[in-house]
Design an enzyme around this catalytic site. Structure first.
Site, PDB file in Angstrom:
ATOM      1  N   SER A   1       0.850  -1.189   0.000  1.00 37.31           N
ATOM      2  CA  SER A   1       0.000   0.000   0.000  1.00 37.31           C
ATOM      3  C   SER A   1       0.881   1.233   0.000  1.00 37.31           C
ATOM      4  CB  SER A   1      -0.894   0.025   1.243  1.00 37.31           C
ATOM      5  OG  SER A   1      -1.580   1.261   1.354  1.00 37.31           O
TER       6      SER A   1
ATOM      7  N   TYR B   1      -2.172  -1.238  10.153  1.00 40.39           N
ATOM      8  CA  TYR B   1      -2.231  -1.419   8.700  1.00 40.39           C
ATOM      9  C   TYR B   1      -0.996  -0.812   8.035  1.00 40.39           C
ATOM     10  CZ  TYR B   1      -3.838  -1.018   3.860  1.00 40.39           C
ATOM     11  OH  TYR B   1      -3.935  -1.099   2.491  1.00 40.39           O
TER      12      TYR B   1
END
Length: 269
Positions: free
Chosen positions: A156, A170
């Site tokens: 990401s 995350y």
């Protein structure tokens, strides 16, 4: 363009005869990648925790090629091993592994719970490692010097820049996955296996839906290309990394984000 040129171009991206596994392949980024691999000629297995989601996605993807779905909870080590065994039951090798299954958690620092670390790291970081470990014999069997087997990890841009959202586990898991990608690339390259990571920016998915509903216009405006990602953007990078066109690339972290992470000023992005 001559017929020979068209044929050569097509061969660069042709995946006919290749077998692929896409985890988290029933929606969002995984579904986009699975569709791209199918359209390029690969046989694809998709996996997700929910059996009904697997069945729905398989029905949708069947129009693009040879696809089957296997439900599995990849936050558990034994489920990663079970999935690997099922995927390789009818074949000696696996040419393409896409580690896309993932989870996120957003909560303020003061109340961020232990469970948010366990849930997110188990799925985002541990399961890609467990699947590479379990599928290593099949990847070795499939790879050659001219045509390596491929591992594609889905990271990401939140592992590259600092998000405005309180997604501590995350962001940390994706940054760790990027580094794991480099470590595995160094080790597995001599074994004819490439390992790369895609770092998506904003794409329309269930995980991003609430964020895009609330901030979609401002997010698009922050990208030099002034839009969020489209399905073909993710399908295209998957086909590139899995095909002959990407055979000399390993250890790379590729942002697919319209330039958001790589052109951001400071830490406001």
């Amino acid at each position: 363009m001559t017929d020979d040129q068209i044929s050569t171009h097509a061969q660069l991206f042709d995946l006919t005869g290749k077998d692929a596994l896409v985890t988290g392949g029933t929606r969002g980024i995984g579904l986009m990648m699975a569709r791209g691999l199918l359209q390029a000629g690969a046989r694809v297995v998709i996996s997700s925790r929910k059996a009904d989601a697997c069945a729905d996605a398989q029905q949708h993807l069947a129009q693009f090629g040879d696809v089957r779905a296997i439900p599995a909870d990849l936050s558990r080590h034994e489920e990663c091993i079970r999935l690997a065994d099922l995927v390789t039951a009818d074949t000696d090798g696996l040419q393409i592994l896409v580690n896309n299954a993932g989870a996120t958690w957003g909560e303020p620092l003061e109340s961020f719970p232990d469970s948010a670390w366990d849930k997110v790291l188990d799925l985002n970081l541990k399961s890609p490692f467990w699947l590479v470990q379990a599928l290593l014999p099949a990847l070795r069997q499939a790879g050659t010097a001219d045509d390596p087997a491929r591992v594609i990890n889905v990271g990401s841009i939140d592992g590259i820049h600092v998000s405005r959202l309180p997604i501590y586990s995350y962001a940390a898991s994706k940054a760790a996955l990027h580094q794991l990608t480099r470590v595995l690339a160094r080790e597995l390259g001599p074994q004819h296996i490439t390992v790369n990571a895609v770092a998506p920016g904003p794409f329309r998915s269930k995980m991003m839906a609430a964020t895009l509903d609330a901030f979609g216009d401002s997010i698009a405006a922050s990208a030099p290309l002034r839009r969020i990602g489209r399905d073909d953007d993710m399908a295209g990078i998957a086909v590139f990394l899995a095909s002959r066109a990407g055979s000399y690339l390993t250890g790379a972290i590729i942002p697919v984000d319209g330039g958001i992470a790589t052109t951001a000023s400071g830490t406001s992005g």
